[in-house]
Design an enzyme around this catalytic site. Structure first.
Site, short mmCIF file in Angstrom:
data_model
loop_
_atom_site.label_atom_id
_atom_site.label_comp_id
_atom_site.label_asym_id
_atom_site.label_seq_id
_atom_site.Cartn_x
_atom_site.Cartn_y
_atom_site.Cartn_z
N ALA A 166 29.07 1.92 -5.89
CA ALA A 166 27.90 1.35 -5.24
C ALA A 166 28.81 0.85 -3.73
CB ALA A 166 27.43 0.11 -5.75
N ASP A 171 20.26 -10.48 -6.69
CA ASP A 171 20.48 -9.09 -6.51
C ASP A 171 19.94 -8.17 -7.57
OD1 ASP A 171 21.06 -6.80 -5.05
OD2 ASP A 171 23.17 -6.51 -5.62
N LYS A 217 35.72 -3.36 -12.77
CA LYS A 217 35.06 -3.14 -11.36
C LYS A 217 36.13 -3.61 -10.41
CE LYS A 217 31.34 -5.12 -8.51
NZ LYS A 217 30.17 -6.20 -8.60
N ALA A 258 29.78 4.16 -12.46
CA ALA A 258 28.78 3.72 -11.29
C ALA A 258 29.61 3.46 -10.07
CB ALA A 258 27.90 2.34 -11.78
#
Length: 319
Positions: free
Chosen positions: A67, A221, A86, A65
């Site tokens: 972003a 979020d 991350k 992923a």
């Protein structure tokens, strides 16, 4: 990146934009162009002070992923545990600072030249955004938020927060337990897995309300890229570590929340007034609703509270 964050927020507002546009914007949630693996390696090794091969037994070069602020890679730690890593985008702090300068410039012009916009408090809202972004740029804050939410729901097995690997976490790197699940907006897949979509949605709302109204600390979020559904894992005996009797059937599910960069803590008075608003709407109590709005500072000086209450009576009776 700031415009991407705005697009992510709009992706959950199909009521404003329509289903087609919202579906297109959803690609901003976790399918942005990734940055090169060489920069990923440099960031991790610079932050944690060790070679990547020492920190992880295996590390996937392609992210799962990507972003606006960071991207996520799957890996295996030295003990053989599956983890998700991350990593902040290189130069993201400078890029956000540039965007925010533009936003403040536009907001200042708007407030100075369009008096009707002043009640929206654009500059105050931008200041809040700037503070939120500064927290997102330090992944240790996200790790702390995840740990606090996990503690708040420690007795609720239907809610799960991935465990943080603090040894492999720093300002620009966050390592957590890897979780696998279905995106909460994939209704067909959730139903095919034997879960009742209505029960899943009900539990998601309950979990969010508990965060807001019970704990005063919530995930700020919650889009479809941050909330997953998976079968409820078997309960383990705390002494033996073995599966306990009465293992759950496959239709029982667990909600998994990820990405806590925008966790929000509510002042006590705000939480109390939000509770009054919720109860006021559900009980059609216009006076309570008006008083809560007043106490939150939503009214301009000289506002006619009685007329506002009468108007809300009309609105509540039309719902």
């Amino acid at each position: 990146p700031s415009f991407v964050k705005f697009g992510q927020a709009l992706a959950s507002r199909s009521d404003l934009l329509g289903e087609d546009i919202a579906r297109d914007l959803a690609g901003l949630q976790d399918r942005m162009p990734p940055f090169p693996f060489a920069q990923v390696r440099a960031t991790i090794e610079g932050e944690l002070g060790k070679p990547l091969e020492t920190l992880f037994r295996r590390f996937d070069e392609q992210p799962v992923a990507a972003a606006s602020i960071a991207q996520v890679h799957l890996a295996v730690d030295p003990d053989g545990r599956d983890v998700a890593v991350k990593v902040l985008r290189p130069g993201i702090e400078k890029a956000f600072s540039r965007d925010l300068e533009l936003f403040f410039w536009i907001g200042g012009i708007a407030e100075a030249n369009v008096p009707a916009l002043r009640r929206l408090r654009l500059l105050a809202s931008l200041e809040t955004l700037a503070q939120s972004v500064s927290v997102e740029m330090d992944l240790r804050f996200e790790a702390a938020a995840a740990a606090e939410l996990a503690e708040n729901f420690r007795d609720d097995r239907s809610f799960h927060v991935p465990a943080v690997d603090w040894v492999r976490t720093g300002r620009r790197v966050l390592t957590t337990e890897r979780v696998v699940g279905l995106r909460i907006n994939d209704r067909d897949a959730i139903a095919a897995a034997g879960h009742d979509p209505r029960a899943v949605l009900t539990k998601a709302v309950e979990a969010f309300f508990q965060q807001v109204f019970r704990d005063g600390f919530f995930h700020g979020d919650l889009h479809a890229g941050n909330l997953f559904v998976r079968p409820l894992p078997p309960a383990l005996d705390p002494v033996t570590g073995l599966e306990s009797a009465g293992a759950p059937v496959s239709r029982q599910f667990q909600l998994v929340f990820v990405d806590f960069g925008m966790a929000v803590r509510l002042p006590k008075a705000m939480g109390e007034n939000l509770r009054k608003i919720l109860v006021g709407v559900t009980q059609r109590n216009a006076r309570q609703l008006t008083e809560a709005y007043r106490d939150l500072g939503f009214f301009l000086p000289g506002a006619d509270v009685d007329r506002i209450t009468e108007a809300q009576e009309v609105i509540l009776n039309q719902i």
